[in-house]
Motif scaffolding. Structure first.
Motif, mmCIF file in Angstrom:
data_model
loop_
_atom_site.group_PDB
_atom_site.id
_atom_site.type_symbol
_atom_site.label_atom_id
_atom_site.label_comp_id
_atom_site.label_asym_id
_atom_site.label_seq_id
_atom_site.Cartn_x
_atom_site.Cartn_y
_atom_site.Cartn_z
ATOM 1 N N THR A 106 0.825 -1.212 0.000
ATOM 2 C CA THR A 106 0.000 0.000 0.000
ATOM 3 C C THR A 106 0.858 1.261 0.000
ATOM 4 O O THR A 106 1.780 1.393 0.792
ATOM 5 N N CYS A 107 0.537 2.206 -0.894
ATOM 6 C CA CYS A 107 1.330 3.428 -0.993
ATOM 7 C C CYS A 107 0.863 4.436 0.069
ATOM 8 O O CYS A 107 -0.221 4.305 0.633
ATOM 9 N N PRO A 108 1.684 5.455 0.360
ATOM 10 C CA PRO A 108 1.340 6.414 1.418
ATOM 11 C C PRO A 108 0.010 7.129 1.164
ATOM 12 O O PRO A 108 -0.756 7.374 2.110
ATOM 13 N N GLN A 109 -0.290 7.445 -0.109
ATOM 14 C CA GLN A 109 -1.541 8.166 -0.375
ATOM 15 C C GLN A 109 -2.764 7.294 -0.083
ATOM 16 O O GLN A 109 -3.743 7.753 0.508
ATOM 17 N N CYS A 110 -2.704 6.034 -0.505
ATOM 18 C CA CYS A 110 -3.829 5.140 -0.216
ATOM 19 C C CYS A 110 -3.969 4.948 1.290
ATOM 20 O O CYS A 110 -5.078 4.851 1.821
ATOM 21 N N LEU A 111 -2.835 4.922 1.975
ATOM 22 C CA LEU A 111 -2.866 4.749 3.424
ATOM 23 C C LEU A 111 -3.550 5.949 4.091
ATOM 24 O O LEU A 111 -4.365 5.794 5.005
ATOM 25 N N THR A 127 -8.596 -0.824 -0.871
ATOM 26 C CA THR A 127 -8.105 0.392 -1.498
ATOM 27 C C THR A 127 -6.781 0.126 -2.224
ATOM 28 O O THR A 127 -5.914 -0.549 -1.695
ATOM 29 N N ASN A 128 -6.679 0.662 -3.432
ATOM 30 C CA ASN A 128 -5.403 0.571 -4.155
ATOM 31 C C ASN A 128 -5.390 1.639 -5.219
ATOM 32 O O ASN A 128 -6.372 2.370 -5.389
ATOM 33 N N CYS A 129 -4.292 1.780 -5.927
ATOM 34 C CA CYS A 129 -4.222 2.767 -7.002
ATOM 35 C C CYS A 129 -3.203 2.305 -8.033
ATOM 36 O O CYS A 129 -2.685 1.195 -7.931
ATOM 37 N N THR A 130 -2.883 3.155 -9.009
ATOM 38 C CA THR A 130 -1.918 2.724 -10.035
ATOM 39 C C THR A 130 -0.544 2.460 -9.438
ATOM 40 O O THR A 130 0.285 1.813 -10.051
ATOM 41 N N LEU A 131 -0.300 3.026 -8.260
ATOM 42 C CA LEU A 131 1.026 2.868 -7.667
ATOM 43 C C LEU A 131 1.140 1.625 -6.804
ATOM 44 O O LEU A 131 2.237 1.158 -6.527
ATOM 45 N N CYS A 132 0.028 1.127 -6.315
ATOM 46 C CA CYS A 132 0.113 0.050 -5.329
ATOM 47 C C CYS A 132 -1.032 -0.944 -5.485
ATOM 48 O O CYS A 132 -1.968 -0.707 -6.234
ATOM 49 N N GLY A 133 -0.921 -2.023 -4.757
ATOM 50 C CA GLY A 133 -1.990 -3.006 -4.744
ATOM 51 C C GLY A 133 -1.600 -4.309 -5.419
ATOM 52 O O GLY A 133 -0.450 -4.515 -5.789
ATOM 53 N N ASP A 169 -6.075 11.573 -12.698
ATOM 54 C CA ASP A 169 -6.359 10.924 -11.416
ATOM 55 C C ASP A 169 -5.314 9.855 -11.093
ATOM 56 O O ASP A 169 -4.777 9.200 -11.982
ATOM 57 N N ARG A 170 -5.047 9.683 -9.807
ATOM 58 C CA ARG A 170 -4.077 8.669 -9.386
ATOM 59 C C ARG A 170 -4.559 7.262 -9.745
ATOM 60 O O ARG A 170 -3.779 6.322 -9.744
ATOM 61 N N ARG A 171 -5.838 7.131 -10.009
ATOM 62 C CA ARG A 171 -6.368 5.796 -10.309
ATOM 63 C C ARG A 171 -6.682 5.615 -11.797
ATOM 64 O O ARG A 171 -7.386 4.688 -12.172
HETATM 65 ZN ZN ZN Z 1 -1.916 3.479 -3.734
#
Ligand code: ZN
Ligand code: ZN
Ligand code: FE
Length: 753
Positions: A106-111, A127-133, A169-171
């Motif tokens: 999990t990335c800091p923003q999702c956290l 929860t996740n995004c293009t950076l994490c998950g 968007d981050r996602r």
């Molecule tokens: Zn994330």
């Protein structure tokens, strides 16, 4: 002087990452280059070891605020002699091969969103995004689109759809994007699989159960984990009994770094590793007097610590506020379970409750295990966060499949100049493990569309992996076990030409049909000579010796003193003799007649013999346990060693008899076991130096399961360096059999040439 190569994947393009690297490297006076390609950002810098470590830590700490690292892997290589530092042109060419990313913590923003009461994803566990998950654990086929993942059955709600389609968007194009309206949901089941609660209620009740000392099976990223309060001795013992895992250390997940620091010392490199997107289990030196239950890692000065890496783990651990054991959801050491029905059937007898969800796991991916030694990371188990990132090789390879060994199995495929090594599969001892092995092979071949020209396998005729290869119908290339170890270590370090491989492990099938394991092989991927090995001795009962160090000891004593060794009563513990008279008689007959007592030159079994002679470990419950105990005993600051003899010949024979006679003498004089252990380790390091000198090789590769031993690896490395040799160790693959598939591929490729 070393060359550090770093491969970074993530949001590192178009955010000023290359200028940042340029400034950092030039400021630190490091030479090399940085470039950008569809495969990621590649960096090479040269300089003194300490500067390279600082560079690595600053790279992570000072990176541009808009960048995010999803994966960072590095190797320390021989210097290439760069002058100056350059941003080299982007590599637009090359095979446009898809990189399948590993699962990312999990990335800091999702956290932040997870714990923001005003966010629409407040306390949403997926929860996740293009950076994490999740990535590797949910991909069914390529290209990586939602329809080809286990998220296919979840239709996005309008809010998620808007994010998914918005380039700012981050996602944007985050394939597993979801929220509490449209995405996966939690469910709490009892041990029979009956639904007890859903969503946040499920989470709350699961936390309550853990507080009460109950055992929770949690469906994590790549499979089920078993969780229990790590401070509750009764609960941990219950977990061990039910799981039938008597002594193997259990990993512990801590709520955060701050709480972890109360239990273990954490160096800057270890901190980097713990908080990295790969988020492995890291072996840390534990602090005395903590409230961790003794049964978590009995007699072990280390603790396998990790931090939460999915939103679900974050939510649970933050609610709890205390560390929990987090071990693979399986019985014995079978592959980690991924499906509810299967989990209830197989670990329903272990877990009191199941915290599960409806996002299917496509393939099992265990937690990775790493430790820092020699001031760098070493992986002991390569899985989540690392697999299936490719290992780049210096040459182009034909398409091949390698099926690995028997214990700690991992398989590999090659394509172009890359080798993809699978996630850790495990010991191929049970039908379940064998099924997982078959599935992973099918998986790699179809995901990467590899049509192998041949299958590389171990020479051991009885390995399940060998049998699979024989039944596969592909042309076969048999690779000697220790040659594969050497070739793997060389490939990782980009070494060409002749290298001396110190290939030490428990056992591998030798060219003379005996069990090798204490070998010195001089050669390269194409060929090798066995230039030295330990004096051989008999292992009464063969395989049985793996879990009975006393058998290695009796084999050694028999080799030294013959039948008389049984009269001298050398093998005792504080409770009495290690063998009953009748057992001893039987073993003597077996060895005298050479029945079911194969000869071996194994270095791993020498460790076992020491453990038994010191009376610490006549029996053990898993492979390598005795060796681990001997390592932990070794007292720092002891500098001397024991005598040994190099018997001239081709190959040279390393006679351990003077060494073991000295150990017996020390034991009689009541020298502390910690001192004996240190002297034993020191002697092994001197043996390596002495053989290296005899062979005239300059470059020495330390490989094989024995080099999971930090004391020995560090000692041998430093001694070799101070005597003018260039030592090498594994970097991105484990030194144990988890690393041999790469070697098998590289060796097989030379045979196809
Ligand atoms: Zn994330
Ligand atoms: Zn949604
Ligand atoms: Fe091995």
């Amino acid at each position: 002087m070393r060359r550090l190569r770093v491969t970074i994947r993530g949001a590192v393009q178009g955010v000023g990452f290359r200028p940042f690297v340029y400034r950092l490297a030039t400021e630190m006076g490091l030479r090399g280059w940085v470039n950008n390609s569809p495969q990621g950002v590649f960096i090479e810098v040269e300089g003194p070891n300490e500067s390279l470590e600082t560079f690595l830590l600053r790279l992570q700490a000072e990176k541009p605020s808009l960048s995010f690292i999803q994966s960072l892997e590095y190797s320390l290589l021989e210097p290439a002699g760069y002058d100056g530092f350059q941003i080299t042109p982007s590599k637009a060419t090359g095979e446009r091969v898809a990189v399948i990313l590993p699962d990312i913590a999990t990335c800091p923003q999702c956290l932040d969103e997870l714990f923001d009461a005003n966010d629409r994803r407040y306390r949403y566990p997926f929860t996740n995004c293009t950076l994490c998950g999740p990535r590797f654990s949910i991909i069914r086929s390529l290209p990586y689109d939602r329809a080809n993942t286990t998220m296919a059955s979840f239709a996005m709600c309008p809010d998620c759809r808007r994010e998914y389609e918005d380039p700012s968007d981050r996602r944007f194009h985050a394939q597993p994007d979801a929220c509490s309206v449209c995405g996966p949901r939690l469910a709490l089941l009892d041990a029979q699989g009956i639904l007890l609660a859903g969503d946040n209620d499920a989470l709350r009740q699961a936390a309550d159960a853990l507080r009460e000392g109950r055992i929770l099976a949690l469906k994590g990223m790549g499979g089920f984990q078993l969780l229990v309060d790590a401070r509750n001795e009764d609960a941990v013992q219950r977990l061990r009994e039910r799981k039938r895992r008597e002594e193997k250390p259990l990993a512990v997940m801590f709520p955060d770094l701050l709480s972890l620091r109360r239990y273990a010392t954490v160096s800057p490199l270890e901190e980097r590793l713990l908080a990295s997107p790969e988020s492995p289990i890291v072996l840390l030196e534990r602090l005395p007097d903590s409230d961790i239950a003794p049964s978590v890692a009995p007699g072990n000065p280390y603790i396998g610590g990790m931090l939460p890496y999915t939103p679900l783990h974050h939510l649970l651990l933050r609610d709890l506020g205390f560390p929990v054991v987090a071990t693979s959801g399986n019985l014995h050491d079978e592959p980690i379970t991924t499906e509810e029905a299967d989990a209830v059937a197989s670990i329903g007898s272990v877990a009191d409750l199941f915290l599960t969800h409806n996002r299917p796991i496509e393939r099992h991916v265990d937690d990775s295990v790493a430790r820092v030694q020699l001031g760098r990371e070493m992986l002991l188990r390569r899985a989540r966060g690392y697999a299936p990132l490719p290992i780049a090789i210096k040459r182009t390879l034909p398409p091949l499949l390698a099926v690995g060994g028997h214990l700690k199995n991992a398989v590999a495929v090659s394509r172009g100049s890359e080798v993809v090594v699978s996630q850790h599969i495990g010991d191929l001892e049970t039908p379940k493990a064998h099924a997982a092995f078959c599935k992973v092979i099918g998986d790699l071949l179809s995901l990467y569309e590899v049509r192998p020209l041949a299958v590389a396998h171990d020479k051991h005729p009885d390995y399940l992996s060998t049998q699979w290869a024989r039944a596969s119908g592909y042309p076969l290339i048999a690779v000697q076990h220790h040659h594969a170890h050497l070739a793997s270590c060389m490939a990782e370090n980009e070494l060409e030409g002749e290298v001396l491989g110190v290939t030490w492990d428990g056992a591998g099938y030798g060219d003379d049909d005996t069990l090798w394991g204490g070998e010195f092989l001089l050669g390269d991927a194409a060929s090798y000579r066995r230039v030295a090995h330990f004096r051989q001795f008999r292992l009464p009962g063969g395989e049985a010796a793996i879990k009975e160090p006393r058998r290695s000891a009796i084999g050694l004593l028999f080799e030294m003193d013959g039948a008389a060794s049984f009269d001298s009563n050398q093998l005792r513990t504080s409770d009495g003799p290690q063998f009953a008279d009748s057992e001893a008689r039987l073993l003597r007959q077996m060895m005298a007649k050479g029945v079911n007592s194969p000869v071996t030159s194994s270095a791993g079994r020498l460790f076992d013999a020491v453990a038994a002679l010191l009376g610490i470990r006549p029996l053990c419950s898993f492979e390598g346990q005795a060796a681990m105990m001997v390592e932990f005993l070794a007292e720092r600051g002891v500098e001397d060693g024991y005598p040994f003899e190099l018997r001239p010949g081709d190959p040279l024979v390393i006679d351990w008899e003077p060494l073991f006679r000295a150990i017996l003498r020390d034991r009689e004089r009541d020298v502390a076991a910690s001192v004996i252990s240190a002297r034993f380790h020191n002697t092994l390091a001197e043996i390596i130096v002495a053989v290296a000198r005899e062979t005239g090789a300059k470059r020495v590769a330390l490989t094989g399961g024995v080099f999971q031993n930090r004391y020995l690896t560090e000692r041998a490395y430093r001694r070799l360096e101070s005597e003018g040799f260039r030592p090498f160790t594994h970097q991105r693959l484990p030194p144990n059999d988890g690393g041999i598939a790469l070697g098998q591929i590289v060796v097989a490729a030379t045979q196809i040439d």
